[in-house]
Design an enzyme around this catalytic site. Structure first.
Site, PDB file in Angstrom:
ATOM      1  N   CYS A  14       0.091  -1.003   9.353  1.00  0.00           N
ATOM      2  CA  CYS A  14      -0.156  -1.431  10.736  1.00  0.00           C
ATOM      3  C   CYS A  14       1.004  -0.978  11.637  1.00  0.00           C
ATOM      4  CB  CYS A  14      -0.383  -2.938  10.781  1.00  0.00           C
ATOM      5  SG  CYS A  14      -1.127  -3.509  12.333  1.00  0.00           S
TER       6      CYS A  14
ATOM      7  N   HIS B 109      -4.456  -4.157   6.293  1.00  0.00           N
ATOM      8  CA  HIS B 109      -3.370  -4.832   5.596  1.00  0.00           C
ATOM      9  C   HIS B 109      -3.661  -5.094   4.120  1.00  0.00           C
ATOM     10  CE1 HIS B 109      -0.780  -6.032   9.077  1.00  0.00           C
ATOM     11  NE2 HIS B 109      -1.906  -5.782   9.732  1.00  0.00           N
TER      12      HIS B 109
ATOM     13  N   GLU C 270      -1.564  -5.985   1.912  1.00  0.00           N
ATOM     14  CA  GLU C 270      -0.739  -7.104   1.448  1.00  0.00           C
ATOM     15  C   GLU C 270      -1.414  -8.454   1.691  1.00  0.00           C
ATOM     16  OE1 GLU C 270       0.550  -6.903   5.778  1.00  0.00           O
ATOM     17  OE2 GLU C 270      -0.436  -5.656   4.271  1.00  0.00           O
TER      18      GLU C 270
END
Length: 224
Positions: free
Chosen positions: A85, A194, A196
């Site tokens: 991002c 994302h 994560e």
């Protein structure tokens, strides 16, 4: 393996990235934007957030931070670097990746779980995926629209440097549905969604994001 995660003023997802590293058996190492010392890490993650408040342009100020001078130099010698991002925006501003991330075409912040198709598993961060595999991970950005001139886009396609595309809807208007790209060597990857945030079933829409972190540990020679 030691995976460094940089914290800039305004970073939001550095803790999540460090947790993802630990989740896969790596050793997370905190790196500070104002310290050029990479602390002997084997790879680096530039996390999501709003570095330096997104002043001037997303990632434009972070690109000049002392730690980025070290990262740019190390990436040139093969250090795996993942920008997520805002991290993707920083990689483009630092010219480690071509193109730019601009305002979403619809001019709205987009926050949703997003399907991607993995186009390339020939990078340090995607080796554990299969080409054509579809994964579900969150996207949350207002300036996630990937743009580049037609020559650059054609070059990315011809060289197999498009890493992932949006499928089942494009959340930001990115050209050619591009969600992630890599450099020529395959050690630097930028992705707008994302991974994560998709490493545990309890908190994510899937565990599909684990592949990025497992892949780099395998690339570095860890037994995972």
């Amino acid at each position: 393996m030691r995976i460094g995660v940089v914290t800039f003023p305004g970073s939001l997802d550095d803790g999540d990235a460090r947790r993802a590293v630990r989740r896969c058996g790596g050793e997370d190492v905190a790196l500070w934007h104002n310290d050029p010392d990479l602390r002997r890490v084997d790879a680096v993650i530039l996390p999501g957030g709003f570095s330096y408040g997104d002043y001037l342009r997303c990632g434009a100020i972070a690109r000049f931070s002392p730690v980025m001078r070290s990262i740019v130099a190390a990436a040139g010698t093969g250090l795996p670097v993942l920008g997520i991002c805002n991290g993707f925006q920083i990689l483009c501003e630092a010219h480690l990746l071509p193109g730019a991330l601009t305002r979403n075409r619809h001019l709205h912040f987009r926050n949703r779980d997003q399907w991607l198709r993995m186009v390339s598993n020939r990078t340090a961060w995607t080796g554990r995926y299969t080409e054509g595999q579809e994964i579900l991970i969150p996207v949350k950005s207002g300036e996630g629209c990937y743009v580049a001139d037609e020559h650059t886009l054609d070059e990315l396609e011809a060289e197999g440097r498009v890493v992932a595309r949006y499928v089942r809807g494009n959340p930001n208007g990115s050209q050619r549905d591009i969600a992630a790209i890599t450099n020529e060597a395959g050690n630097v990857v930028g992705i707008m969604p994302h991974p994560e945030h998709a490493v545990e079933a309890l908190t994510g829409p899937s565990v599909d994001g684990l592949g990025f972190f497992v892949s780099v540990l395998a690339h570095l020679g860890a037994h995972v």
